[in-house]
Design a protein around this motif. Structure first.
Motif, PDB file in Angstrom:
ATOM      1  N   GLY A  22     -11.810   6.486   6.734  1.00 16.36           N
ATOM      2  CA  GLY A  22     -12.559   5.687   7.129  1.00 16.36           C
ATOM      3  C   GLY A  22     -11.589   4.311   6.346  1.00 16.36           C
ATOM      4  O   GLY A  22     -11.614   3.296   6.400  1.00 16.36           O
ATOM      5  N   GLU A  23     -12.697   4.429   4.907  1.00 15.27           N
ATOM      6  CA  GLU A  23     -11.582   3.176   4.192  1.00 15.27           C
ATOM      7  C   GLU A  23     -10.546   2.837   3.866  1.00 15.27           C
ATOM      8  O   GLU A  23      -9.701   3.806   4.164  1.00 15.27           O
ATOM      9  CB  GLU A  23     -12.302   4.021   2.373  1.00 15.27           C
ATOM     10  CG  GLU A  23     -13.567   3.203   1.697  1.00 15.27           C
ATOM     11  CD  GLU A  23     -14.561   3.460   0.699  1.00 15.27           C
ATOM     12  OE1 GLU A  23     -14.698   2.300   0.370  1.00 15.27           O
ATOM     13  OE2 GLU A  23     -13.512   4.332   0.504  1.00 15.27           O
ATOM     14  N   VAL A  24     -10.505   1.500   3.778  1.00 17.51           N
ATOM     15  CA  VAL A  24      -8.783   0.491   3.502  1.00 17.51           C
ATOM     16  C   VAL A  24      -9.287   0.162   1.761  1.00 17.51           C
ATOM     17  O   VAL A  24      -9.652  -0.565   1.723  1.00 17.51           O
ATOM     18  CB  VAL A  24      -8.525  -0.366   4.828  1.00 17.51           C
ATOM     19  CG1 VAL A  24      -7.637  -0.312   3.844  1.00 17.51           C
ATOM     20  CG2 VAL A  24      -8.660   0.285   5.733  1.00 17.51           C
ATOM     21  N   VAL A  25      -8.500   0.746   1.339  1.00 16.56           N
ATOM     22  CA  VAL A  25      -8.215   0.054  -0.830  1.00 16.56           C
ATOM     23  C   VAL A  25      -7.239  -0.718  -1.080  1.00 16.56           C
ATOM     24  O   VAL A  25      -5.950   0.519  -0.568  1.00 16.56           O
ATOM     25  CB  VAL A  25      -8.629   1.439  -1.183  1.00 16.56           C
ATOM     26  CG1 VAL A  25      -9.092   0.822  -2.873  1.00 16.56           C
ATOM     27  CG2 VAL A  25     -10.392   2.342  -0.752  1.00 16.56           C
ATOM     28  N   SER A  26      -7.163  -1.639  -1.165  1.00 10.37           N
ATOM     29  CA  SER A  26      -6.272  -2.375  -1.229  1.00 10.37           C
ATOM     30  C   SER A  26      -6.374  -2.536  -3.169  1.00 10.37           C
ATOM     31  O   SER A  26      -6.566  -2.271  -4.005  1.00 10.37           O
ATOM     32  CB  SER A  26      -6.258  -4.016  -1.118  1.00 10.37           C
ATOM     33  OG  SER A  26      -6.116  -3.570   0.004  1.00 10.37           O
ATOM     34  N   ILE A  27      -4.484  -1.771  -3.062  1.00  3.62           N
ATOM     35  CA  ILE A  27      -4.666  -2.684  -5.024  1.00  3.62           C
ATOM     36  C   ILE A  27      -3.685  -2.806  -5.316  1.00  3.62           C
ATOM     37  O   ILE A  27      -2.461  -3.273  -4.196  1.00  3.62           O
ATOM     38  CB  ILE A  27      -3.650  -0.788  -5.274  1.00  3.62           C
ATOM     39  CG1 ILE A  27      -4.399   0.100  -5.358  1.00  3.62           C
ATOM     40  CG2 ILE A  27      -4.107  -0.930  -6.776  1.00  3.62           C
ATOM     41  CD1 ILE A  27      -4.077   1.999  -5.744  1.00  3.62           C
ATOM     42  N   ILE A  28      -3.987  -4.396  -5.554  1.00  2.00           N
ATOM     43  CA  ILE A  28      -3.248  -5.438  -6.841  1.00  2.00           C
ATOM     44  C   ILE A  28      -2.719  -5.365  -7.733  1.00  2.00           C
ATOM     45  O   ILE A  28      -3.511  -3.955  -8.755  1.00  2.00           O
ATOM     46  CB  ILE A  28      -3.716  -6.580  -6.280  1.00  2.00           C
ATOM     47  CG1 ILE A  28      -5.137  -7.068  -6.787  1.00  2.00           C
ATOM     48  CG2 ILE A  28      -4.237  -6.677  -4.875  1.00  2.00           C
ATOM     49  CD1 ILE A  28      -5.887  -8.322  -6.629  1.00  2.00           C
ATOM     50  N   GLY A  29      -2.391  -6.481  -8.424  1.00  2.00           N
ATOM     51  CA  GLY A  29      -1.904  -6.038  -9.585  1.00  2.00           C
ATOM     52  C   GLY A  29      -0.303  -6.286 -10.439  1.00  2.00           C
ATOM     53  O   GLY A  29       0.198  -6.677  -9.306  1.00  2.00           O
ATOM     54  N   PRO A  30      -0.419  -6.864 -11.395  1.00  3.93           N
ATOM     55  CA  PRO A  30       1.079  -7.482 -11.798  1.00  3.93           C
ATOM     56  C   PRO A  30       1.988  -6.062 -11.858  1.00  3.93           C
ATOM     57  O   PRO A  30       1.828  -5.364 -11.683  1.00  3.93           O
ATOM     58  CB  PRO A  30       0.689  -8.313 -13.151  1.00  3.93           C
ATOM     59  CG  PRO A  30      -0.030  -7.381 -14.184  1.00  3.93           C
ATOM     60  CD  PRO A  30      -1.211  -7.427 -13.077  1.00  3.93           C
ATOM     61  N   SER A  31       3.235  -7.214 -11.776  1.00  2.52           N
ATOM     62  CA  SER A  31       4.497  -5.796 -11.157  1.00  2.52           C
ATOM     63  C   SER A  31       4.844  -5.272 -13.038  1.00  2.52           C
ATOM     64  O   SER A  31       3.665  -6.041 -14.324  1.00  2.52           O
ATOM     65  CB  SER A  31       5.568  -6.598 -11.548  1.00  2.52           C
ATOM     66  OG  SER A  31       6.877  -6.432 -11.681  1.00  2.52           O
ATOM     67  N   GLY A  32       4.643  -3.764 -13.027  1.00  2.00           N
ATOM     68  CA  GLY A  32       4.626  -3.291 -13.947  1.00  2.00           C
ATOM     69  C   GLY A  32       3.672  -2.435 -14.904  1.00  2.00           C
ATOM     70  O   GLY A  32       3.031  -2.037 -15.773  1.00  2.00           O
ATOM     71  N   SER A  33       2.148  -2.662 -13.514  1.00  4.17           N
ATOM     72  CA  SER A  33       0.841  -2.721 -14.238  1.00  4.17           C
ATOM     73  C   SER A  33       0.418  -0.960 -13.913  1.00  4.17           C
ATOM     74  O   SER A  33      -0.519  -0.324 -14.426  1.00  4.17           O
ATOM     75  CB  SER A  33      -0.236  -3.468 -13.276  1.00  4.17           C
ATOM     76  OG  SER A  33       0.096  -3.151 -12.204  1.00  4.17           O
ATOM     77  N   GLY A  34       1.566  -0.337 -13.633  1.00  6.21           N
ATOM     78  CA  GLY A  34       1.008   1.241 -12.560  1.00  6.21           C
ATOM     79  C   GLY A  34       0.967   1.347 -11.334  1.00  6.21           C
ATOM     80  O   GLY A  34       0.697   3.027 -11.062  1.00  6.21           O
ATOM     81  N   LYS A  35       1.090   0.031 -10.417  1.00  4.33           N
ATOM     82  CA  LYS A  35       0.875   0.999  -9.287  1.00  4.33           C
ATOM     83  C   LYS A  35       1.550   1.992  -8.334  1.00  4.33           C
ATOM     84  O   LYS A  35       0.891   2.605  -7.998  1.00  4.33           O
ATOM     85  CB  LYS A  35       0.142  -0.424  -7.917  1.00  4.33           C
ATOM     86  CG  LYS A  35       0.082  -1.030  -9.188  1.00  4.33           C
ATOM     87  CD  LYS A  35      -0.115  -3.132  -7.918  1.00  4.33           C
ATOM     88  CE  LYS A  35       1.572  -3.278  -7.930  1.00  4.33           C
ATOM     89  NZ  LYS A  35       1.825  -4.903  -9.333  1.00  4.33           N
ATOM     90  N   SER A  36       2.317   1.474  -8.547  1.00  6.46           N
ATOM     91  CA  SER A  36       3.572   2.105  -7.657  1.00  6.46           C
ATOM     92  C   SER A  36       3.033   3.842  -8.688  1.00  6.46           C
ATOM     93  O   SER A  36       3.256   5.003  -7.527  1.00  6.46           O
ATOM     94  CB  SER A  36       5.627   1.686  -8.368  1.00  6.46           C
ATOM     95  OG  SER A  36       5.095   0.979  -7.512  1.00  6.46           O
ATOM     96  N   THR A  37       2.992   4.437  -9.759  1.00  7.82           N
ATOM     97  CA  THR A  37       3.198   5.383 -10.348  1.00  7.82           C
ATOM     98  C   THR A  37       1.915   6.289 -10.347  1.00  7.82           C
ATOM     99  O   THR A  37       1.599   7.067  -9.364  1.00  7.82           O
ATOM    100  CB  THR A  37       3.391   5.175 -11.996  1.00  7.82           C
ATOM    101  OG1 THR A  37       4.399   4.364 -12.271  1.00  7.82           O
ATOM    102  CG2 THR A  37       3.229   6.352 -12.698  1.00  7.82           C
TER     103      THR A  37
END
Ligand SMILES: Nc1ncnc2c1ncn2[C@@H]1O[C@H](COP(=O)(O)OP(=O)(O)OP(=O)(O)O)[C@@H](O)[C@H]1O
Ligand SMILES: [Mg+2]
Lengths: 215, 252
Positions: free
Chosen positions: B28-43
């Motif tokens: 039930g949680e919603v977690v957002s991930i933010i960060g600059p380009s290339g920081s590894g979010k997609s990975t």
């Protein structure tokens, strides 16, 4: 020889030409896919052999290949080649066209965006399901123009069967023209090839149109 | 916990993209991930959804271990047949939608449920139509993706992921490929899912959305989690310089 006897003699040749055409397509369209997939095999030796095969087929004239398939068994193994003419002919055509189709398929498969594979993977499709349900249908649409080109070339290439003295429409035209000292057989053959190509182009256009429902 | 990622490491050809990332997501949680380009979010999302294999660490779904690090320090996954089970727990919405262009909207939604999950066609269609209604595009069921706007396509992609009934849905910048006037309609359906307590992890550059919708925010930089916590805390009172620096760019 009257025009009607000429026509009826040549009609048998036209039928044989259509036979070469149909058998070549029936054999080479699926075989090309097998070769395209082998070319992407995990085993390096398989990839190597397939790329050699494609290079040799594309690097030598079809006419020469037909002669090799027909006379090869005799010169190499001293096998009798009686009754081998038609099988050799079809074998030569199928193996030649399969190599070209394989390259077309490979180009089509490699043109697919990686996102399609990833979307399918996340949804849990197996590799086979991904290929059969997601990739292949889109590849078919993408490669239709190239396949059409190849099929039209095949209509004309069937005339190379004269190399093995197989009596398709072009061989017959040559023979009748020589014996009757008439130019007419060539005109008839020309009209036949033209109409055949027109029919092929029409059929392929219909298929392309049927695939037009998406982009 | 729906998913737990522990000490995740991942590199590409000498480049360390994820260096010891750990976080978990509760039901039930919603977690957002933010960060600059290339920081590894997609990975990170691709590792969580098994599109990439991790080099080290542990991935746990529903208390079951999908991957862990053995004595030699290498990551080992469960057998691929078992992995399909884990794949079913998670869905992923791509930045580029990745709809199947040769299928119409309904087919996009029912093909995997029928072919992969062997669900009954009638049930799959009914589920699909309910989802399309929820996404506000029930009238587009018979349309092909090319006939839809970007915002509509992304809503179809969300519906396609939900049609598999995942435990958790990951979003990788779901509005970044959209014209600004179309982002709202996509954010709206995500917000609606949040209200229905769908478990979600959203990589996003939409800071006001992240602030308003998420229960927790993760700020990533250079393959590390720099800051992790309550959205108000992270956005209004960040502890780390790196976070402040990143958020300043967005405030302008
Ligand atoms: N398949 C790959 N091969 C090699 N390098 C990769 C690969 N995928 C990602 N990278 C590299 O890993 C790093 C992290 O990429 P990633 O896409 O995870 O970043 P991101 O945080 O999602 O960035 P963005 O906000 O731009 O989407 C980048 O330096 C990228 O170039
Ligand atoms: Mg990214």
């Amino acid at each position: 020889m009257t025009l009607s006897t000429m026509l009826s003699t040549m009609a048998a040749g036209m039928l044989r030409t259509c036979g070469i055409f149909a058998l070549t397509l029936i054999g080479s369209l699926p075989l090309g896919m097998v070769i395209a997939l082998l070319r992407k095999s995990k085993f390096a030796p398989v990839r190597f052999l397939v790329s050699i095969y494609i290079a040799v087929i594309r690097g030598t004239p079809l006419m020469l290949q037909l002669l090799v398939w027909y006379f090869g068994p005799f010169y190499l193994f001293e096998w009798s080649i009686r009754g081998w003419r038609f099988p050799a002919l079809i074998l030569g055509f199928i193996l030649n066209y399969a190599a070209y189709f394989a390259e077309i398929y490979r180009g089509g498969i490699e043109s697919m965006p990686v996102g399609q594979y990833e979307a399918a993977e996340v949804l849990g499709y197996t590799r086979t399901q991904t290929f059969m349900r997601i990739i292949l249908p889109q590849v078919v649409k993408r490669i239709m123009p190239s396949v059409t080109n190849e099929v039209i070339t095949l209509v004309k290439d069937t005339s190379l069967a004269f190399t093995l003295a197989y009596q398709e429409v072009f061989s017959l035209a040559k023979q009748i023209s020589a014996s009757q000292t008439s130019f007419m057989p060539f005109v008839i053959a020309g009209v036949f090839y033209f109409i055949a190509n027109y029919a092929v182009a029409f059929a392929m256009a219909r298929i392309e149109k049927a695939l037009d429902y998406y982009r | 916990m729906i998913v737990e990622m522990k000490n995740i490491r991942k590199h590409f050809e000498g480049l360390e993209v994820l260096k010891d990332i750990s976080f978990g997501v509760d039901s039930g949680e919603v977690v957002s991930i933010i960060g600059p380009s290339g920081s590894g979010k997609s990975t990170l999302l691709r590792c969580a959804t098994f599109l990439e294999t991790i080099d080290g660490g542990e991935i746990i779904y529903m208390g079951k271990r999908a991957a862990h690090t053995d004595e030699s320090g290498r990551a080992v996954y469960v057998h691929h047949r078992e992995l399909r089970q884990f794949r079913a727990y998670c869905g992923l919405v791509f930045q580029q939608f990745n709809l199947f262009p040769h299928y119409n909207v309904l087919q996009n939604l029912i093909d995997a449920p029928i072919e992969v999950q062997h669900r009954n066609r009638d049930e799959a269609e009914q589920t699909a139509m309910e989802l399309l209604k929820k996404m506000g595009i029930a009238d587009k069921a018979k349309a092909y993706p090319y006939q839809l706007s970007g915002g509509q396509q992304q809503r179809v992609a969300i519906a396609r992921a939900l049609a598999m009934k995942p435990e958790i849905l990951f979003f990788d910048e779901p509005t970044s490929a959209l014209d600004p006037e179309l982002t709202g309609e996509v954010l709206k359906v995500i917000r609606q899912l949040a209200e229905e307590k769908m478990t979600m992890v959203v990589v996003t550059h939409e800071m006001s959305f992240a602030k308003a919708v998420s229960n927790r925010v993760i700020f990533m930089a250079d393959g590390l989690i720099v800051e992790h916590g309550d959205p108000r805390e992270v956005f209004e009172n960040p502890h780390e310089d790196r976070t402040r620096q990143f958020l300043r760019v967005f405030d302008r």
